[in-house]
Structure formats: C-alpha cells, structure tokens
Design an enzyme around this catalytic site. Structure first.
Site, PDB file in Angstrom:
ATOM      1  N   GLU A  41       0.837  -1.201   0.000  1.00  0.00           N
ATOM      2  CA  GLU A  41       0.000   0.000   0.000  1.00  0.00           C
ATOM      3  C   GLU A  41       0.876   1.256   0.000  1.00  0.00           C
ATOM      4  O   GLU A  41       0.627   2.220  -0.726  1.00  0.00           O
ATOM      5  CB  GLU A  41      -0.925  -0.046   1.223  1.00  0.00           C
ATOM      6  N   GLU A 122       7.940  -3.191  41.513  1.00  0.00           N
ATOM      7  CA  GLU A 122       7.494  -1.931  40.883  1.00  0.00           C
ATOM      8  C   GLU A 122       6.666  -2.266  39.651  1.00  0.00           C
ATOM      9  O   GLU A 122       7.012  -3.188  38.928  1.00  0.00           O
ATOM     10  CB  GLU A 122       8.705  -1.112  40.374  1.00  0.00           C
ATOM     11  N   LYS A 124       5.653  -2.288  35.905  1.00  0.00           N
ATOM     12  CA  LYS A 124       6.458  -2.079  34.698  1.00  0.00           C
ATOM     13  C   LYS A 124       5.685  -1.110  33.818  1.00  0.00           C
ATOM     14  O   LYS A 124       4.642  -1.452  33.269  1.00  0.00           O
ATOM     15  CB  LYS A 124       6.693  -3.408  33.980  1.00  0.00           C
ATOM     16  N   ASP A 126       4.574   1.074  30.758  1.00  0.00           N
ATOM     17  CA  ASP A 126       4.680   0.867  29.316  1.00  0.00           C
ATOM     18  C   ASP A 126       4.913   2.204  28.617  1.00  0.00           C
ATOM     19  O   ASP A 126       3.994   2.838  28.121  1.00  0.00           O
ATOM     20  CB  ASP A 126       3.396   0.204  28.809  1.00  0.00           C
ATOM     21  N   TYR A 236      12.906   5.221  38.363  1.00  0.00           N
ATOM     22  CA  TYR A 236      13.029   3.898  38.992  1.00  0.00           C
ATOM     23  C   TYR A 236      14.452   3.333  38.993  1.00  0.00           C
ATOM     24  O   TYR A 236      14.681   2.233  39.461  1.00  0.00           O
ATOM     25  CB  TYR A 236      12.075   2.885  38.361  1.00  0.00           C
ATOM     26  N   LYS A 300      13.133  -6.293  41.893  1.00  0.00           N
ATOM     27  CA  LYS A 300      14.567  -6.009  42.017  1.00  0.00           C
ATOM     28  C   LYS A 300      15.042  -6.433  43.398  1.00  0.00           C
ATOM     29  O   LYS A 300      14.337  -6.194  44.384  1.00  0.00           O
ATOM     30  CB  LYS A 300      14.822  -4.508  41.841  1.00  0.00           C
ATOM     31  N   LYS A 324       5.689 -10.249  33.114  1.00  0.00           N
ATOM     32  CA  LYS A 324       4.707  -9.568  32.265  1.00  0.00           C
ATOM     33  C   LYS A 324       3.312 -10.117  32.544  1.00  0.00           C
ATOM     34  O   LYS A 324       3.149 -11.281  32.882  1.00  0.00           O
ATOM     35  CB  LYS A 324       5.036  -9.828  30.790  1.00  0.00           C
ATOM     36  N   CYS A 418      12.625 -24.044  -1.510  1.00  0.00           N
ATOM     37  CA  CYS A 418      12.542 -22.638  -1.123  1.00  0.00           C
ATOM     38  C   CYS A 418      11.637 -21.880  -2.092  1.00  0.00           C
ATOM     39  O   CYS A 418      11.860 -21.939  -3.308  1.00  0.00           O
ATOM     40  CB  CYS A 418      13.951 -22.046  -1.125  1.00  0.00           C
ATOM     41  N   CYS A 421      14.106 -19.206  -4.107  1.00  0.00           N
ATOM     42  CA  CYS A 421      15.146 -19.554  -5.083  1.00  0.00           C
ATOM     43  C   CYS A 421      14.983 -20.966  -5.634  1.00  0.00           C
ATOM     44  O   CYS A 421      15.730 -21.374  -6.517  1.00  0.00           O
ATOM     45  CB  CYS A 421      16.530 -19.389  -4.468  1.00  0.00           C
ATOM     46  N   CYS A 442      16.356 -23.342   3.688  1.00  0.00           N
ATOM     47  CA  CYS A 442      16.746 -23.290   2.282  1.00  0.00           C
ATOM     48  C   CYS A 442      18.246 -23.547   2.208  1.00  0.00           C
ATOM     49  O   CYS A 442      19.016 -22.993   2.982  1.00  0.00           O
ATOM     50  CB  CYS A 442      16.409 -21.905   1.735  1.00  0.00           C
ATOM     51  N   CYS A 448      20.416 -17.594  -2.794  1.00  0.00           N
ATOM     52  CA  CYS A 448      18.997 -17.334  -2.500  1.00  0.00           C
ATOM     53  C   CYS A 448      18.841 -15.835  -2.253  1.00  0.00           C
ATOM     54  O   CYS A 448      19.449 -15.271  -1.342  1.00  0.00           O
ATOM     55  CB  CYS A 448      18.549 -18.112  -1.271  1.00  0.00           C
TER      56      CYS A 448
HETATM   57  S1  IVH Z   1      14.495  -1.411  35.509  1.00  0.00           S
HETATM   58  C1  IVH Z   1      18.763  -2.356  35.026  1.00  0.00           C
HETATM   59  N1  IVH Z   1      12.086  -0.760  36.270  1.00  0.00           N
HETATM   60  O1  IVH Z   1      11.319  -2.039  30.936  1.00  0.00           O
HETATM   61  C2  IVH Z   1      17.341  -1.990  35.206  1.00  0.00           C
HETATM   62  N2  IVH Z   1      12.498  -0.965  33.935  1.00  0.00           N
HETATM   63  O2  IVH Z   1      12.327  -4.524  29.768  1.00  0.00           O
HETATM   64  C3  IVH Z   1      16.637  -1.804  33.906  1.00  0.00           C
HETATM   65  N3  IVH Z   1      10.573  -0.451  32.542  1.00  0.00           N
HETATM   66  O3  IVH Z   1      14.091  -0.676  29.281  1.00  0.00           O
HETATM   67  C4  IVH Z   1      15.289  -1.290  33.957  1.00  0.00           C
HETATM   68  N4  IVH Z   1       9.176   0.031  34.160  1.00  0.00           N
HETATM   69  O4  IVH Z   1      12.070   0.830  29.706  1.00  0.00           O
HETATM   70  C5  IVH Z   1      12.889  -1.022  35.230  1.00  0.00           C
HETATM   71  N5  IVH Z   1      10.020  -0.151  37.092  1.00  0.00           N
HETATM   72  C6  IVH Z   1      10.808  -0.399  36.058  1.00  0.00           C
HETATM   73  C7  IVH Z   1      10.355  -0.316  34.718  1.00  0.00           C
HETATM   74  C8  IVH Z   1      11.236  -0.621  33.688  1.00  0.00           C
HETATM   75  C9  IVH Z   1       9.338  -0.050  32.850  1.00  0.00           C
HETATM   76  C10 IVH Z   1      11.066  -0.683  31.157  1.00  0.00           C
HETATM   77  C11 IVH Z   1      12.357   0.030  30.808  1.00  0.00           C
HETATM   78  C12 IVH Z   1      13.306  -1.048  30.380  1.00  0.00           C
HETATM   79  C13 IVH Z   1      12.392  -2.162  30.043  1.00  0.00           C
HETATM   80  C14 IVH Z   1      13.093  -3.489  30.216  1.00  0.00           C
END
Ligand code: IVH
Length: 701
Positions: A41, A122, A124, A126, A236, A300, A324, A418, A421, A442, A448
């Site tokens: 597209e 903590e 995570k 996004d 963090y 941590k 996750k 393949c 190729c 392949c 290729c």
């Molecule tokens: S700690 C050495 N803490 O997740 C420590 N990361 O998958 C490295 N992220 O690149 C990161 N919340 O962008 C840490 N409470 C949190 C976080 C966090 C989000 C993200 C961060 C990192 C990615 C790693």
C-alpha cells in the site's frame, strides 16, 4: 487515479493529500517502527505521487517525499554514549519462574536457607526509558535508551516533561555532584484519548496507544509540539552517579521523591518471594483502574550491595526480572499462509489474517514459527484462530477454533523447496540430540535472494552497522538493481556511482536527488569504523546474537586474531576449536556455526573485500589496570569463599578470561577443595596454582 484527466486544481489537492499521508507513514515506519500500512500500500501511494508529479511537475516541492529517501526525523538528534549501559530485563512468565529467579540469586550469592531475600516490586510502566543527567543538581542532558550503549540527545524535549525537575531541591538529602536518574516517560490514558480526539479534529495522526503517542511526541524535532503533549515521568533506576543516597533500592527511591521526582506509588518492599508474588497479583488487579498503561511487574533485589555483587549477564541484570501480564487475545480468520525466508535460510510460515484489533493495535499477520509448529497446531487456510500479542513480540497463533473449520479444509502442505530460489529446503539433524530440527532451511545460501537480502538488512541494522537512511526498503531496491549485492558494495557505492560512464547515477533515481544522495553517502562514511563486537554481530552468523558476538570479541580481542584462529581451525579435535568451546557460554552449535562461516570461501572473499573499506576497532577489556586483566584463569574444585558463578563474574569484570580447561595459555589455576586432575596438569605445564584466598588477594578483595 487517472492522472491524465485531472484538472490542475484537483491535482494540487490530490498532491497535498498524498504528501501528507506518505509523510505520516514515513514517520510511523522510520521513527516509530510502527508501520501504519502494508508495504504494498505504501509503495502504491509513492507510485501515485510520482505519476502525479511526472504529469504536473510544477507540484514538486523541495519537501515532497519524492525528493528524499524516507524521513528519518531522528537525524536531528545528536548521539549520547551512556557511561553506564541502559539494560533490558529478563522475563518471568509464571510464579515458578520467579521462584527460580530467587533460587539463582541464592546460589550466586551463596546464601543459606535462613537468610531472606527482600525484593522491591514496581509496576512495569509501558512507556520509553530515558536517562537524565544532573550535574550539581541541575538537569544537563537527557537521552533515549537507543541500543543501550548509545541513545539520542533529547534534552530539549525532556525539559517539557511534567514530573521532571530541572533543578533538584534535596530538602533532606544532599544531591551528589553527578547523578543520572533513569525511568520511564509515558502518557496518561486520559491525555492520550484527549490527544487523539484533538488530532482527529485537526486531521492529524491518530496514535495506536499511549506508548506510541509518547514516543511520537518525544521524538518531535519541534520542541513546541512535544510541549503541547503532556508527557510524564516515573523514576526507577540510575546510571552514572558520584554517590548513592541509600543502601537499598527502596531507600534510594524514597530520596528520589525528596528530590522532586515521581516514584510509582504502587512500588513496595516484599520481604520474601511469596510476598512478591502476592504483590504481582495485587498490581494486576489494579491494572485496569490506573490512568497509565503497565505491562507487568518488575522485581529487584532490594539490597544494593547484593545488586552490585550479582552484576549483569549480557544485556540484563542478574538482580532484576520482569513478570509480564498475560498476553491479550483476539479471534480472527486465516486468509492465507505464506512462507518467509530469513537470513539463515529458515522457512517461517506466516498467517495472513483478516485484520483485527488486539490490545489497541491492528494485527494482520501472525507467525506460525516453523514447520513443526504449524503441524502441531494444524493451522489451515480458512481457519478461525485465536491470536495473541504480548508486548512488542510478533503476534502468535495460540489455537484453532475447530468448531468453525470449513468442511472442505485441507491440512497445510509445507513446501520442500525454497519459495524464493527453488533450492531444496531441508531439516537438519541436530548433532548433539540426533533429532531432526523443527526448522526447515533453504540450502541456497547466498544464491537465495531472500537470504542475501536479509543478511544485508541485518548488516546495516541498528545493532550492527546502523547506517542511517539505508533501511530495509532501500536495501531491497539496491539489491534488485545490482547496486548492493554484498556488504563491501555498501562502502564502494559512492565510488561506483561516480565511475565514468555510469549512466544511472543514484541522484537521478526516483525519490533521490542531490541532497538525499549526499546524505546517504555521508551516513555510510560515518560508519567506516566499527567496534569488534558490532562487526561480529553484523556478519549475521547463525546463533551469533549480540551476547555471543560480545563474548567472541572479548575473547579474541581483534578481528585479525579471531579470523586467523577460526580460519585455521581444523576439525573438532583441534586446539583452536577447543579454545572456542572453552569460552564459557559458547556451546557446540555456536562453535560449529562460527567454524562453518570461516571455512566458507565465499565468506573469506567477502571479508577481504570488506576489510579494504572499513576499520574494526579492537575490543577493549574493561579495567585494564587490574592485576588480572588479559590473563586466563581456570577455577577448579569446590570453592568456599564465593560461588563459582560469582568468582567467574568477578574475574571477567576485571578483564580476565575464564576458561574451563588448562592449556599452555592458562596463567592461573585457582584450586578449591578436592581439586582433581587439573592440579597435575597445571604442574606439568608450569601454570601458577593459587588458593581461593590468594586469588582474592591478587584481585584486591
Ligand atoms: S528497571 C537495570 N524498572 O522495561 C534496570 N524498567 O524490559 C533496567 N521499565 O528498558 C530497567 N518500568 O524501559 C525497570 N520499574 C521499572 C520499569 C522498567 C518499565 C522498562 C524500561 C526497560 C524495560 C526493560
């Protein structure tokens, strides 16, 4: 569109529309890695633009997409080398994975069962990670994560982020002279919805989710735009610091609050792993009610002295892990099954789907992984399937909804040749297990087209040569047009282009022009020097990701040395081969792939051509001034003062090479209790033997 019959007025309107759409796609593709439309597209729209401009040349403006090679808005930002790399996190997928994580930590630190390990949990966030450098309490510089080693200087844009103090107050705790605060820049869900409503009204870009909106806003070259998009920040972590205001993660984060940062209020200390697992459940329950997106929980080790001892493996810390949340799912129809051929020849089946929204993103393809997977799940054309998307990973097919399978459906017949190729596609036998590989490959190698092109794409990719403006699309076009057939051709591109008699100059190609061509040549010249580990990674050898490339770089130090050792290497019984296998972390599959690569004459020729054009910078061992830098050490017997893993990690951090067996090249044998045959071998070869304590004294504690 019938260009010939358009009036000048309609042509102008159509031109405006195409320019705007293509520019938005370019930003989505090049800057946000989130293509908004299919390649076909996109190409169609560019063709339409060119056709229109050919008929109405007066419409061509300097900023028309026809005059440039894509847009790389990131170009406007300078580069920042991180003094302390910005790492990523290892993932846990279940409570058991978390318990195993704790087990690994206990073993590494040699803790006995009575000692509890506290974790700091903590959410995570996004968003996008950023590093903020403060000198004498003043905000000096801010950078994106980039590839973890080098990011982009986004200081100006970060100044507009809410919760980012430009000056640290430090009411209770003095701010050290140098302090790099790290954390996540994000957009709240409500600000995201408001932004999209405003964008829709103004006919602007609609963002797929708050993360993309934050990314798009932060990478604006126009600071005023960033300012108008409310971005926020949670602190963090930290990078380079001249002092730390606490001895635990939680203490330091409390001080961050005192300095004026936002620390996520759901973060908490858990005194053992079961409490941590409970914290995960509680945060997951709150997820939907929060005004910002989180995609998991990060754990941590709370004690910073333990974090320090645990250190890092490859690109992530041993002391932290992310759990996750489960992936989001949706149901849709498989319209077709296609085969993609990758860099190493792997045939990957891909399901082309009726587009469906999963977790806010439109999905139209899902990977079916390999021949065994497609057979196991029995996915067929016409099936209704459940797909899932977790984080940034490619969407996957979870299962087929059998009730909805059409009566005339037939099992998918996986090709034995393949599709690109025509070479045989085979399943190799894994030598160590004796079993057939799940992947069909392949056998065409570089004949290729798909493999050759994919290798070139890998060669210029972000973690390899990282050539700005030379993206996947251009590699494909230049390959088709015989301009770039092998890596060296990239670096002779300008010379060949300027050769007398060349009637097809790049600047005359559609979509180029004088300026874009100059930019491309400059970007290539910019990358004539490369670090050894990046170079090894760029070669695209099977099994050699960034981690293994670094391992090889660390052990061989220069490319000349690596090439000489690996090219000479005879069979698997030779010294050079066992030297390779002795590198901790390199197994037989990797060793075989590397050997095979250097034994292939075509690869040797490719390297000769390439080395005439580029310079590979030798690997620099860290801490060259330590007493054991560059020395080879072997640990044997039962170690009592530290776990073997910690001993090894410590030795490596001081620049020593740790080997599994003794040879004439070994400098020290560190013998714990009940050391066996290695002691005798050391005596035979005249290798110095040290006790654990003597070794620790040598390395200074
Ligand atoms: S700690 C050495 N803490 O997740 C420590 N990361 O998958 C490295 N992220 O690149 C990161 N919340 O962008 C840490 N409470 C949190 C976080 C966090 C989000 C993200 C961060 C990192 C990615 C790693």
């Amino acid at each position: 569109m019938d260009v010939q019959n358009l009036t000048a007025e309609d042509a102008k309107a159509e031109h405006d529309r195409l320019v705007e759409t293509i520019k938005a796609h370019d930003v989505a593709y090049y800057a946000e890695d989130a293509p908004a439309v299919s390649d076909a597209e996109y190409d169609r729209q560019r063709q339409d633009l060119l056709a229109l401009e050919a008929r109405f040349p007066e419409l061509i403006t300097a900023d028309s997409p026809s005059q440039s090679v894509g847009v790389t808005p990131a170009k406007g930002f300078g580069k920042v080398r991180h003094k302390v790399p910005m790492l990523s996190l290892d993932n846990a997928f279940s409570s058991d994975d978390l318990r195993e994580f704790e087990g690994r930590i206990r073993r590494f630190l040699g803790l006995d069962a009575t000692e509890d390990v506290s974790f700091f949990a903590e959410p995570k966030i996004d968003g996008l990670s950023a590093s903020l450098r403060y000198e004498n309490g003043k905000f000096q510089q801010g950078a994106t994560r980039g590839d973890g080693q080098e990011g982009e200087d986004i200081t100006a844009n970060l100044r507009s982020v809410t919760d980012l103090p430009l000056e640290l107050s430090g009411a209770k705790t003095k701010v050290p002279d140098v302090f790099e605060i790290r954390g996540e820049v994000y957009m709240s869900k409500s600000d995201f919805l408001a932004l999209n409503t405003a964008q829709a009204e103004a006919g602007g870009k609609i963002f797929a989710n708050p993360r993309n909106a934050a990314a798009g806003s932060l990478r604006q070259l126009d600071y005023e735009i960033t300012k108008s998009r409310k971005l926020r920040f949670f602190a963090y972590a930290w990078g380079e610091v001249s002092g730390l205001p606490g001895v635990t993660q939680s203490e330091v984060l409390t001080v961050f609050k005192d300095w004026g940062f936002s620390v996520n209020p759901l973060s908490k200390v858990c005194t053992n792993m079961e409490e941590a697992i409970d914290a995960y459940r509680k945060i997951e329950e709150l997820r939907a009610s929060l005004d910002y997106d989180i995609d998991g929980v990060v754990f941590k080790v709370n004690r910073l002295d333990w974090q320090e001892r645990l250190g890092f493996v490859s690109r992530s810390p041993r002391w932290a892990i992310a759990h996750k949340f489960p992936a989001e799912q949706a149901t849709t129809l498989v319209e077709d099954i296609e085969i993609q051929v990758g860099r190493t020849g792997a045939l990957t089946p891909v399901a082309r789907l009726l587009p469906v929204t999963v977790g806010g993103v439109v999905v139209s393809n899902a990977t079916l992984h390999n021949e065994d997977e497609i057979k196991r799940k029995d996915v067929r054309k016409g099936d209704t399937v459940v797909i899932q998307r977790a984080g940034d990973v490619i969407p996957q097919v979870v299962e087929v909804v059998l009730d909805k399978r059409p009566d005339d459906s037939v099992p998918y017949d996986f090709p034995k040749t393949c599709p690109i190729c025509g070479s045989h596609a085979v399943k190799e036998i894994n030598e160590s297990t004796g079993k057939e590989d799940a992947v069909r490959r392949c056998t065409g190698g570089l004949i290729c087209r798909a493999q050759a092109v994919e290798r070139l794409k890998h060669f210029v990719s972000r973690n390899a040569f990282d050539i700005e403006g030379l993206g996947t699309k251009l590699i494909e076009t230049f390959y088709e047009d015989d301009l770039i057939k092998s890596p060296a051709d990239i670096f002779t591109l300008e010379k060949c282009d300027a050769a007398p008699g060349n009637l097809q100059r790049i600047k005359n190609r559609e979509g180029f022009g004088e300026k874009a061509t100059r930019n491309l040549f400059d970007a290539i010249d910019d990358r004539r020097e490369i670090s050894l580990d990046r170079f090894i990674y760029a070669l695209g050898i099977r099994h050699i990701g960034q981690g293994n490339a670094r391992l090889l770089a660390k052990n061989y130090l220069s490319f000349a040395n690596l090439r000489e050792r690996l090219s000479e290497m005879g069979d698997a019984s030779g010294e050079a081969y066992s030297e390779l296998l002795n590198i901790d972390g390199i197994g037989a599959a990797v060793a075989d792939a590397v050997t095979e690569f250097f034994h292939e004459e075509r690869n040797q020729d490719m390297l000769d051509d390439l080395l005439r054009e580029i310079t590979i910078v030798d690997f620099e061992l860290p801490a060259q001034d330590s007493a054991v830098a560059g020395k080879t050490v072997v640990f044997t017997g039962t170690l009592e003062l530290m776990s073997r893993q910690e001993m090894k990690a410590k030795a490596e951090s001081l620049g020593a090479k740790v080997s599994g067996s003794i040879s004439a090249k070994t400098d020290y044998l560190v013998a714990g209790a009940n050391a066996g045959s290695k002691l005798k071998k050391a005596a035979d070869l005249g290798v110095s033997v040290l006790t654990e304590q003597e070794w620790l004294d040598l390395i200074g504690g």
